[in-house]
Design a protein around this motif. Structure first.
Motif, PDB file in Angstrom:
ATOM      1  N   GLY A  68       0.822  -1.211   0.000  1.00  0.00           N
ATOM      2  CA  GLY A  68       0.000   0.000   0.000  1.00  0.00           C
ATOM      3  C   GLY A  68       0.853   1.256   0.000  1.00  0.00           C
ATOM      4  O   GLY A  68       0.560   2.226  -0.716  1.00  0.00           O
ATOM      5  N   SER A  69       1.909   1.253   0.773  1.00  0.00           N
ATOM      6  CA  SER A  69       2.824   2.389   0.834  1.00  0.00           C
ATOM      7  C   SER A  69       3.492   2.597  -0.514  1.00  0.00           C
ATOM      8  O   SER A  69       3.587   3.723  -1.013  1.00  0.00           O
ATOM      9  CB  SER A  69       3.867   2.159   1.919  1.00  0.00           C
ATOM     10  OG  SER A  69       4.840   3.166   1.897  1.00  0.00           O
ATOM     11  N   TRP A  70       3.958   1.525  -1.119  1.00  0.00           N
ATOM     12  CA  TRP A  70       4.595   1.611  -2.428  1.00  0.00           C
ATOM     13  C   TRP A  70       3.593   2.122  -3.465  1.00  0.00           C
ATOM     14  O   TRP A  70       3.914   2.978  -4.289  1.00  0.00           O
ATOM     15  CB  TRP A  70       5.125   0.236  -2.833  1.00  0.00           C
ATOM     16  CG  TRP A  70       5.789   0.251  -4.182  1.00  0.00           C
ATOM     17  CD1 TRP A  70       7.065   0.605  -4.469  1.00  0.00           C
ATOM     18  CD2 TRP A  70       5.184  -0.096  -5.432  1.00  0.00           C
ATOM     19  NE1 TRP A  70       7.298   0.505  -5.816  1.00  0.00           N
ATOM     20  CE2 TRP A  70       6.147   0.072  -6.429  1.00  0.00           C
ATOM     21  CE3 TRP A  70       3.917  -0.529  -5.796  1.00  0.00           C
ATOM     22  CZ2 TRP A  70       5.893  -0.172  -7.772  1.00  0.00           C
ATOM     23  CZ3 TRP A  70       3.661  -0.769  -7.138  1.00  0.00           C
ATOM     24  CH2 TRP A  70       4.645  -0.597  -8.105  1.00  0.00           C
ATOM     25  N   ARG A  72       1.398   6.446  -6.898  1.00  0.00           N
ATOM     26  CA  ARG A  72       0.263   7.311  -7.224  1.00  0.00           C
ATOM     27  C   ARG A  72       0.671   8.778  -7.119  1.00  0.00           C
ATOM     28  O   ARG A  72       0.375   9.587  -7.997  1.00  0.00           O
ATOM     29  CB  ARG A  72      -0.924   7.039  -6.304  1.00  0.00           C
ATOM     30  CG  ARG A  72      -2.194   7.791  -6.723  1.00  0.00           C
ATOM     31  CD  ARG A  72      -3.256   7.785  -5.657  1.00  0.00           C
ATOM     32  NE  ARG A  72      -2.876   8.478  -4.452  1.00  0.00           N
ATOM     33  CZ  ARG A  72      -2.845   9.812  -4.300  1.00  0.00           C
ATOM     34  NH1 ARG A  72      -3.167  10.589  -5.312  1.00  0.00           N
ATOM     35  NH2 ARG A  72      -2.494  10.354  -3.163  1.00  0.00           N
ATOM     36  N   GLN A  73       1.371   9.121  -6.057  1.00  0.00           N
ATOM     37  CA  GLN A  73       1.819  10.506  -5.881  1.00  0.00           C
ATOM     38  C   GLN A  73       2.792  10.914  -6.979  1.00  0.00           C
ATOM     39  O   GLN A  73       2.711  12.015  -7.519  1.00  0.00           O
ATOM     40  CB  GLN A  73       2.460  10.685  -4.512  1.00  0.00           C
ATOM     41  CG  GLN A  73       1.475  10.654  -3.369  1.00  0.00           C
ATOM     42  CD  GLN A  73       2.160  10.696  -2.005  1.00  0.00           C
ATOM     43  OE1 GLN A  73       3.378  10.643  -1.918  1.00  0.00           O
ATOM     44  NE2 GLN A  73       1.356  10.776  -0.951  1.00  0.00           N
ATOM     45  N   GLY A 119       1.794  13.680  -9.816  1.00  0.00           N
ATOM     46  CA  GLY A 119       2.596  14.873 -10.090  1.00  0.00           C
ATOM     47  C   GLY A 119       2.895  15.009 -11.568  1.00  0.00           C
ATOM     48  O   GLY A 119       2.769  16.099 -12.144  1.00  0.00           O
ATOM     49  N   TYR A 120       3.264  13.901 -12.203  1.00  0.00           N
ATOM     50  CA  TYR A 120       3.528  13.924 -13.645  1.00  0.00           C
ATOM     51  C   TYR A 120       2.269  14.324 -14.413  1.00  0.00           C
ATOM     52  O   TYR A 120       2.302  15.141 -15.317  1.00  0.00           O
ATOM     53  CB  TYR A 120       4.010  12.561 -14.153  1.00  0.00           C
ATOM     54  CG  TYR A 120       5.380  12.160 -13.688  1.00  0.00           C
ATOM     55  CD1 TYR A 120       6.382  13.099 -13.434  1.00  0.00           C
ATOM     56  CD2 TYR A 120       5.696  10.821 -13.509  1.00  0.00           C
ATOM     57  CE1 TYR A 120       7.638  12.720 -13.016  1.00  0.00           C
ATOM     58  CE2 TYR A 120       6.964  10.435 -13.084  1.00  0.00           C
ATOM     59  CZ  TYR A 120       7.923  11.384 -12.844  1.00  0.00           C
ATOM     60  OH  TYR A 120       9.167  11.005 -12.440  1.00  0.00           O
ATOM     61  N   PHE A 121       1.150  13.719 -14.038  1.00  0.00           N
ATOM     62  CA  PHE A 121      -0.117  14.013 -14.706  1.00  0.00           C
ATOM     63  C   PHE A 121      -0.481  15.487 -14.534  1.00  0.00           C
ATOM     64  O   PHE A 121      -0.878  16.144 -15.493  1.00  0.00           O
ATOM     65  CB  PHE A 121      -1.229  13.120 -14.144  1.00  0.00           C
ATOM     66  CG  PHE A 121      -2.559  13.396 -14.743  1.00  0.00           C
ATOM     67  CD1 PHE A 121      -2.877  12.927 -16.007  1.00  0.00           C
ATOM     68  CD2 PHE A 121      -3.510  14.142 -14.048  1.00  0.00           C
ATOM     69  CE1 PHE A 121      -4.112  13.201 -16.570  1.00  0.00           C
ATOM     70  CE2 PHE A 121      -4.741  14.410 -14.597  1.00  0.00           C
ATOM     71  CZ  PHE A 121      -5.040  13.940 -15.877  1.00  0.00           C
ATOM     72  N   ASP A 122      -0.336  16.000 -13.315  1.00  0.00           N
ATOM     73  CA  ASP A 122      -0.645  17.413 -13.067  1.00  0.00           C
ATOM     74  C   ASP A 122       0.226  18.322 -13.921  1.00  0.00           C
ATOM     75  O   ASP A 122      -0.251  19.308 -14.484  1.00  0.00           O
ATOM     76  CB  ASP A 122      -0.481  17.754 -11.584  1.00  0.00           C
ATOM     77  CG  ASP A 122      -1.548  17.117 -10.708  1.00  0.00           C
ATOM     78  OD1 ASP A 122      -2.575  16.667 -11.266  1.00  0.00           O
ATOM     79  OD2 ASP A 122      -1.350  17.071  -9.478  1.00  0.00           O
TER      80      ASP A 122
END
Length: 183
Positions: free
Chosen positions: A35-37, A42-43, A47-50
Motif C-alpha cells: 500500500g505504501s509503495w 500514485r503521488q 505529479g507527472y499528470f498534473d
C-alpha cells in the motif's frame, strides 16, 4: 497419559494460533508495504499528470492568446494603412483628419485595454486562476478586439464613402478608388 496427550494437543493449538497470528501480522506488514509503495507511485504519477495537464492547458492558452495578438496586429496594421491613406486624400480638411485621428485613437485605446487583459492571463500562470476563468478572459478579449477591428474597418469604409461623394467627376472617383485600392 490421556492428560499428557490433551496438554500436547492444547499446546499444539496454542502454537497454531500463535503461528496464525504471526502469519496475519506478516501479511498485514506486506500489505502495508505494498500500500505504501502504491501510494508513492500514485503521488509520483499524479505529479507527472498534473504537470502534463498544466503544459496542455498552457499550450492551448498560448494558441488562443497568439490568435488574439495576431488580430491586434492586424488592427494596428489596418489603422496605419487607413489613416495614412486618409491623410493623403484631398477631400478632407485638417479638422476632419484630426477628428478621424481621435476616433482611430479611441479604437486603438480600447483594443489596448484588451491586451492588458491578456497580460493578466499570462501573468496568472504564476498566481492561481482557474482554467475556465483564464479561457473566458481570453475569449472576451478576442471578441472585443474583433469588435474593435470591425469598427475600425467600418469607420474607414464610411470615410472612403464620404471621399467618393465629394469627388467631382469619374476621373476623380477613379483616383480615390486607386488611392484606397478599390477596383
Amino acid at each position: 497419559m490421556d492428560l499428557q496427550v490433551q496438554r500436547i494437543q492444547n499446546n499444539t493449538i496454542v502454537l497454531q494460533n500463535v503461528q496464525k497470528t504471526l502469519e496475519n501480522t506478516l501479511s498485514k506488514l506486506k500489505l502495508e508495504e505494498i500500500g505504501s509503495w502504491t501510494e508513492k507511485q500514485r503521488q509520483l504519477y499524479s505529479g507527472y499528470f498534473d504537470e502534463l495537464w498544466k503544459v496542455k492547458n498552457a499550450i492551448a492558452t498560448y494558441k488562443k492568446i497568439k490568435d488574439v495578438v495576431q488580430l491586434q496586429v492586424a488592427l494596428v496594421n489596418e489603422y496605419q494603412r487607413s489613416f495614412q491613406l486618409l491623410r493623403q486624400d484631398n477631400h478632407f480638411t485638417p479638422e476632419e483628419i484630426e477628428y478621424m485621428y481621435k476616433v482611430y485613437s479611441g479604437i486603438l485605446s480600447e483594443s489596448l485595454k484588451n491586451i492588458d487583459q491578456l497580460q493578466l492571463v499570462i501573468n496568472s500562470f504564476s498566481t492561481k486562476m482557474s482554467d475556465g476563468k483564464r479561457l473566458q478572459i481570453i475569449a472576451d478579449a478576442g471578441s472585443q478586439i474583433s469588435d474593435n477591428y470591425t469598427a475600425l474597418r467600418q469607420f474607414t469604409t464610411y470615410n472612403i464613402g464620404i471621399s467618393m461623394q465629394r469627388s467631382k467627376g469619374s476621373s476623380e472617383i477613379e483616383m480615390v478608388k486607386r488611392l484606397y485600392g478599390l477596383q
